[in-house]
Design a protein around this motif. Structure first.
Motif, PDB file in Angstrom:
ATOM      1  N   LEU A 179       0.829  -1.211   0.000  1.00 51.76           N
ATOM      2  CA  LEU A 179       0.000   0.000   0.000  1.00 51.76           C
ATOM      3  C   LEU A 179       0.860   1.258   0.000  1.00 51.76           C
ATOM      4  N   ASN A 180       1.939   1.244   0.776  1.00 49.14           N
ATOM      5  CA  ASN A 180       2.773   2.445   0.914  1.00 49.14           C
ATOM      6  C   ASN A 180       3.470   2.830  -0.379  1.00 49.14           C
ATOM      7  N   ARG A 181       3.594   1.868  -1.295  1.00 49.51           N
ATOM      8  CA  ARG A 181       4.183   2.187  -2.597  1.00 49.51           C
ATOM      9  C   ARG A 181       3.328   3.201  -3.351  1.00 49.51           C
ATOM     10  N   PHE A 182       2.020   3.219  -3.041  1.00 50.46           N
ATOM     11  CA  PHE A 182       1.077   4.055  -3.789  1.00 50.46           C
ATOM     12  C   PHE A 182       0.701   5.343  -3.052  1.00 50.46           C
ATOM     13  N   LEU A 183       0.738   5.339  -1.731  1.00 50.22           N
ATOM     14  CA  LEU A 183       0.083   6.388  -0.947  1.00 50.22           C
ATOM     15  C   LEU A 183       1.083   7.391  -0.372  1.00 50.22           C
ATOM     16  N   ILE A 214     -17.013  -1.671  -9.652  1.00 44.14           N
ATOM     17  CA  ILE A 214     -15.937  -0.981  -8.934  1.00 44.14           C
ATOM     18  C   ILE A 214     -15.845   0.480  -9.363  1.00 44.14           C
ATOM     19  N   GLN A 215     -16.171   0.726 -10.640  1.00 47.36           N
ATOM     20  CA  GLN A 215     -16.035   2.089 -11.156  1.00 47.36           C
ATOM     21  C   GLN A 215     -16.901   3.087 -10.388  1.00 47.36           C
ATOM     22  N   ALA A 216     -18.036   2.626  -9.850  1.00 50.95           N
ATOM     23  CA  ALA A 216     -18.914   3.537  -9.107  1.00 50.95           C
ATOM     24  C   ALA A 216     -18.210   4.078  -7.872  1.00 50.95           C
ATOM     25  N   LEU A 217     -17.455   3.239  -7.193  1.00 49.37           N
ATOM     26  CA  LEU A 217     -16.716   3.685  -6.002  1.00 49.37           C
ATOM     27  C   LEU A 217     -15.612   4.667  -6.381  1.00 49.37           C
ATOM     28  N   ILE A 218     -14.862   4.340  -7.464  1.00 49.84           N
ATOM     29  CA  ILE A 218     -13.769   5.234  -7.876  1.00 49.84           C
ATOM     30  C   ILE A 218     -14.329   6.589  -8.297  1.00 49.84           C
ATOM     31  N   GLN A 219     -15.464   6.581  -9.002  1.00 52.11           N
ATOM     32  CA  GLN A 219     -16.066   7.840  -9.428  1.00 52.11           C
ATOM     33  C   GLN A 219     -16.525   8.663  -8.231  1.00 52.11           C
ATOM     34  N   ALA A 220     -17.147   8.009  -7.256  1.00 46.29           N
ATOM     35  CA  ALA A 220     -17.595   8.735  -6.058  1.00 46.29           C
ATOM     36  C   ALA A 220     -16.410   9.343  -5.327  1.00 46.29           C
ATOM     37  N   TYR A 221     -15.354   8.578  -5.195  1.00 41.12           N
ATOM     38  CA  TYR A 221     -14.152   9.072  -4.512  1.00 41.12           C
ATOM     39  C   TYR A 221     -13.474  10.156  -5.347  1.00 41.12           C
ATOM     40  N   GLY A 222     -13.372   9.929  -6.658  1.00 41.32           N
ATOM     41  CA  GLY A 222     -12.667  10.878  -7.518  1.00 41.32           C
ATOM     42  C   GLY A 222     -13.359  12.219  -7.629  1.00 41.32           C
ATOM     43  N   GLU A 223     -14.696  12.227  -7.455  1.00 43.84           N
ATOM     44  CA  GLU A 223     -15.439  13.476  -7.583  1.00 43.84           C
ATOM     45  C   GLU A 223     -15.780  14.101  -6.232  1.00 43.84           C
ATOM     46  N   ALA A 240      -9.433  10.425   3.518  1.00 42.17           N
ATOM     47  CA  ALA A 240      -9.194   8.982   3.404  1.00 42.17           C
ATOM     48  C   ALA A 240      -8.464   8.640   2.113  1.00 42.17           C
ATOM     49  N   ASN A 241      -7.746   7.525   2.149  1.00 40.63           N
ATOM     50  CA  ASN A 241      -7.159   6.928   0.957  1.00 40.63           C
ATOM     51  C   ASN A 241      -8.104   5.848   0.423  1.00 40.63           C
ATOM     52  N   LEU A 242      -7.876   5.465  -0.817  1.00 40.07           N
ATOM     53  CA  LEU A 242      -8.668   4.421  -1.455  1.00 40.07           C
ATOM     54  C   LEU A 242      -7.744   3.305  -1.933  1.00 40.07           C
ATOM     55  N   ALA A 243      -8.090   2.060  -1.604  1.00 44.03           N
ATOM     56  CA  ALA A 243      -7.318   0.903  -2.077  1.00 44.03           C
ATOM     57  C   ALA A 243      -8.260  -0.063  -2.785  1.00 44.03           C
ATOM     58  N   ILE A 244      -7.914  -0.395  -4.032  1.00 48.73           N
ATOM     59  CA  ILE A 244      -8.708  -1.322  -4.834  1.00 48.73           C
ATOM     60  C   ILE A 244      -7.890  -2.589  -5.068  1.00 48.73           C
ATOM     61  N   PHE A 245      -8.341  -3.694  -4.510  1.00 50.91           N
ATOM     62  CA  PHE A 245      -7.733  -5.004  -4.781  1.00 50.91           C
ATOM     63  C   PHE A 245      -8.691  -5.764  -5.691  1.00 50.91           C
ATOM     64  N   ALA A 246      -8.427  -5.671  -6.994  1.00 52.75           N
ATOM     65  CA  ALA A 246      -9.321  -6.256  -8.001  1.00 52.75           C
ATOM     66  C   ALA A 246      -8.675  -7.510  -8.576  1.00 52.75           C
ATOM     67  N   GLY A 247      -8.781  -8.598  -7.848  1.00 56.04           N
ATOM     68  CA  GLY A 247      -8.238  -9.860  -8.313  1.00 56.04           C
ATOM     69  C   GLY A 247      -6.722  -9.870  -8.297  1.00 56.04           C
ATOM     70  N   LEU A 298      -5.565  10.612  -9.065  1.00 48.80           N
ATOM     71  CA  LEU A 298      -5.599  10.047  -7.715  1.00 48.80           C
ATOM     72  C   LEU A 298      -4.252   9.455  -7.301  1.00 48.80           C
ATOM     73  N   TYR A 299      -3.196   9.838  -7.993  1.00 48.18           N
ATOM     74  CA  TYR A 299      -1.866   9.345  -7.629  1.00 48.18           C
ATOM     75  C   TYR A 299      -1.518   9.810  -6.223  1.00 48.18           C
ATOM     76  N   GLY A 300      -1.048   8.877  -5.409  1.00 45.46           N
ATOM     77  CA  GLY A 300      -0.717   9.185  -4.017  1.00 45.46           C
ATOM     78  C   GLY A 300      -1.891   9.031  -3.077  1.00 45.46           C
ATOM     79  N   LYS A 301      -3.103   8.900  -3.654  1.00 44.14           N
ATOM     80  CA  LYS A 301      -4.310   8.747  -2.826  1.00 44.14           C
ATOM     81  C   LYS A 301      -4.985   7.391  -3.042  1.00 44.14           C
ATOM     82  N   MET A 302      -4.659   6.738  -4.145  1.00 44.84           N
ATOM     83  CA  MET A 302      -5.327   5.495  -4.517  1.00 44.84           C
ATOM     84  C   MET A 302      -4.288   4.411  -4.801  1.00 44.84           C
ATOM     85  N   ALA A 303      -4.503   3.244  -4.205  1.00 44.08           N
ATOM     86  CA  ALA A 303      -3.600   2.107  -4.402  1.00 44.08           C
ATOM     87  C   ALA A 303      -4.309   1.024  -5.212  1.00 44.08           C
ATOM     88  N   VAL A 304      -3.574   0.447  -6.171  1.00 41.78           N
ATOM     89  CA  VAL A 304      -4.121  -0.639  -6.989  1.00 41.78           C
ATOM     90  C   VAL A 304      -3.073  -1.760  -7.069  1.00 41.78           C
TER      91      VAL A 304
END
Length: 729
Positions: free
Chosen positions: A251-255, A275-284, A292-299, A327-333
């Protein structure tokens, strides 16, 4: 009780489950593993076998090629081959299910114990379990996990056509199998009331269909509360601590500011997970980004370009949205995580930061991740559509939203992240109430209580009173008679009556079957006419079909074997225009695995079989040719004949070939009489069988004709326990 569970698709193993590796290796795999392990701990259960497909494919671990894997005392995975060793997605397994049925029945027969029940998981394994339970006459339990009709509705809304859904997913076939499973099941298990009331709403259910809601459990040893790291760090296994360090580094690599509360999403990269609905809500929402930070573990991914289209598109959308909203620095993938150790630590990392778990799927049939996060003390926000309604009602550990309403999702996240009292209340509720409602101990206790009633009651798959299930009957036999019908079994009514009496007297050890060129319907007519009710096996259509008992239970495994390289259209192209062959037009003459012709009597041919072979060989089709009485021509798959059917039955049910008497009078009985069986040629035989007099194998030429010859032959081989007097001709 000996319990058989069946879960076919995906990658199934007891350790290091590859959750999220692909669409087929998800929650169902963990469900069946943990269910099997807990059931085996019950004093009422003697053995649990979890059957799945044996996979030998360089693209996956060699673990999946091992036939057996222990899951604990009296509990194991049994892997059986079907469709070769290549790893296939579940939609491509349908043609191989009959082969799996056959393998499972054979394995059970050789194990020496019949199941108390068979429990199928998902439609494919539901089909297998239904067929196997009918062989053993035991109750059949079905758990759908996900259903075809709701999926089809979703696909049509997404713009798919019915034809596309069938071409890609065989959706109509799946739905029909699910309906058949419902009709046959003695018990249907659902995880939620939503699944019972909404999921099965469009399926036909009669009044006898018993559906029980039994929520699955979760592993509380892995999903312990987040605060254990503060209160009892010495009591935590080092493997969890090591996983935690790995996830924190990932996670720290991204945040930029990893100490912020973490909004965590964990799911497969599937469009339905939204998943896109969550990213859009956070991004807007600048407010969410600020607190808060956002972390997406998609498979689990290596190279996105090599992934299936659906997953590739979702992951591409995630990365593009990350860039669009900067969202660089705020979102981990992160690309990798392990379901066994990393996932529990991700929940605890997020809980320790006073974050939130989010699942914005359009519909969640159960919501296992909601329970896992709640058990660790991490509150959730999720879809109001589906099983999470039950979880909120039972555990009060999160909030539900309409995931189509972005502002509602944003406001709920902000509310839970900023209201410390509400966060603490949801966190404590989850830790305290998950053990009360979602443990495998409570699941299995209720399951076994219901099962005792099901096993005790007459089931849909259980044979009629006084009858023994086909599997139990055949595995107890010491010997068997398999005879041709016309001019062998039939021809002398008095002799037939004597034979049937001998068979009845020795039925406990001596089985009885017929093998005929007749179709099943015509065989039934004979059995009815002569009052032959006690029969174990019917091999009909010159060995193209096998059925058990007067209930006519089909042998699916035999049918599966015959499909290999069978091309009936090529046979017709080669022979339909041959002037001295006439396609038989009787209603029952042509079968799935048999094409039949008449030889024209007016045409004199020295060797019609050789001429027919020349025609067929030019087609490249694999076939078996039988010419009998110089009048009838039957073309079968190369694996079919009465003799091959007998050898198959011997192998499947463990009856030595030497203890199977085969009897006939003509050329279409030839391969049944050749080989290691106890062959009997009746006295009224056709000259086509004269060659057998010089056979190196056991072939007895009886003096007695028709059924008298059968009695004489059985006595010759010692297959009749008490000597009998054969009537003189």
């Amino acid at each position: 009780m000996y319990l058989q569970l069946v879960s076919l698709h995906g990658l199934v193993r007891g350790q290091n489950i590859e959750m999220g590796r692909d669409a087929d290796t998800g929650g169902q795999v963990r469900y069946v593993i943990e269910l099997a392990q807990q059931l085996a701990r019950s004093p009422h259960v003697t053995q649990v076998d979890l059957f799945t497909r044996r996979i030998r494919d360089k693209r996956v671990s060699s673990d999946y090629g091992e036939q057996f894997e222990s899951l604990g005392e009296n509990c194991q995975i049994v892997r059986l081959p079907c469709g070769g060793g290549r790893y296939y997605r579940k939609e491509r397994l349908w043609p191989f299910l009959d082969e799996f049925v056959d393998r499972m029945v054979t394995y059970t027969q050789k194990s020496g114990k019949a199941p108390s029940l068979v429990h199928g998981h998902y439609a494919d394994a539901g089909y297998v379990a239904r067929e196997v339970s009918s062989i053993w006459g035991c109750p059949y339990v079905f758990t759908g996990h996900s259903l075809g009709k709701p999926k089809l509705d979703y696909l049509l809304e997404e713009g798919w056509s019915q034809q596309q859904a069938n071409e890609v997913l065989a959706i109509d076939y799946r739905i029909q199998i699910e309906q058949d499973c419902l009709a046959a099941a003695d018990l249907v298990i659902c995880s939620t009331k939503h699944e019972r009331d909404i999921g099965y709403e469009k399926y036909y259910r009669d009044d006898e269909t018993r559906i029980e809601v039994i929520p699955p459990g979760t592993d509380l040893v892995r999903f312990f509360p987040y605060y254990e790291y503060q209160l009892n760090p010495q009591g935590i296994d080092e493997k969890f601590k090591q996983a935690r360090m790995g996830m924190e580094q990932s996670l720290n690599r991204f945040l930029f500011t990893p100490e912020k509360p973490l909004i965590l999403a964990l799911c497969r990269p599937d469009r339905r997970k939204n998943i896109q609905a969550l990213i859009q809500a956070y991004g807007e929402s600048k407010s969410l980004q600020a607190i808060a930070n956002l972390a997406i573990f998609a498979g689990i991914r290596d190279n996105i370009e090599s992934m299936p289209e659906n997953e590739r598109q979702v992951l591409t959308d995630i990365l593009l949205m990350m860039d669009r909203y900067d969202l660089y620095g705020k979102m981990a993938v992160p690309k990798q995580h392990d379901s066994e150790l990393d996932v529990p630590e991700l929940y605890r990392i997020a809980a320790a930061s006073r974050g939130v778990f989010v699942n914005t799927a359009y519909v969640e049939l159960f919501g296992l991740t909601f329970i896992e996060s709640s058990a660790t003390g991490l509150p959730f926000v999720g879809t109001h559509n589906g099983g999470p309604q039950d979880i909120v009602q039972n555990c009060k550990s999160g909030r539900l939203v309409d995931v189509h309403q972005q502002q509602e999702l944003t406001d709920t996240l902000l509310d839970l992240l900023t209201d410390q009292e509400q966060w603490t209340q949801c966190s404590n509720h989850g830790i305290n109430l998950v053990p009360a409602h979602y443990t495998w101990e409570s699941h299995c206790e209720r399951f076994l209580t219901i099962i005792k009633d099901v096993v005790a009651a007459p089931g849909k798959s259980v044979p009629a009173v006084g009858k023994v299930a086909v599997g139990n009957r055949l595995r107890e036999l010491d010997a068997m008679l398999v005879t041709d019908i016309d001019n062998t079994l039939l021809g002398d009514d008095d002799a037939l009556e004597r034979l049937l009496q001998f068979l009845k007297e020795q039925r406990g050890r001596l089985g009885f079957g017929v093998a005929s060129g007749r179709s099943l319907e015509l065989v039934q007519e004979v059995l009815d006419k002569y009052g032959i009710d006690e029969i174990d096996v019917i091999v009909s259509s010159v060995g193209a079909e096998i059925y058990y008992g007067r209930s006519l239970t089909p042998d699916r495994g035999w049918s599966s074997r015959l499909r290999h390289r069978w091309h009936p259209e090529r046979i017709h192209q080669a022979l339909d225009q041959v002037p001295w062959l006439k396609l038989q037009t009787e209603a029952t003459a042509q079968r799935e695995f048999k094409i039949s012709y008449h030889l024209e009597e007016s045409v004199e041919l020295s060797d019609p079989a050789e001429l027919i072979r020349k025609q067929l060989d030019e087609t490249g089709a694999a076939y078996s040719l039988i010419v009998s009485h110089n009048s009838y021509v039957d073309i079968l798959p190369h694996r079919a004949s009465k003799g091959k059917a007998v050898r198959y039955l011997s192998q499947k049910w463990g009856i030595p070939l030497e203890r199977i008497a085969t009897a006939g009078d003509s050329g279409n009985d030839l391969d049944m009489l050749n080989g290691r069986t106890a062959g009997i040629v009746v006295g009224n035989y056709s000259s086509e069988l004269d060659a057998l007099r010089s056979s190196p194998h056991m072939v007895y030429f009886a003096d007695g004709q028709y059924a008298n010859g059968l009695i004489e032959g059985l006595q010759n081989y010692g297959l009749l326990v008490n000597p009998v007097e054969v009537a003189k001709e």
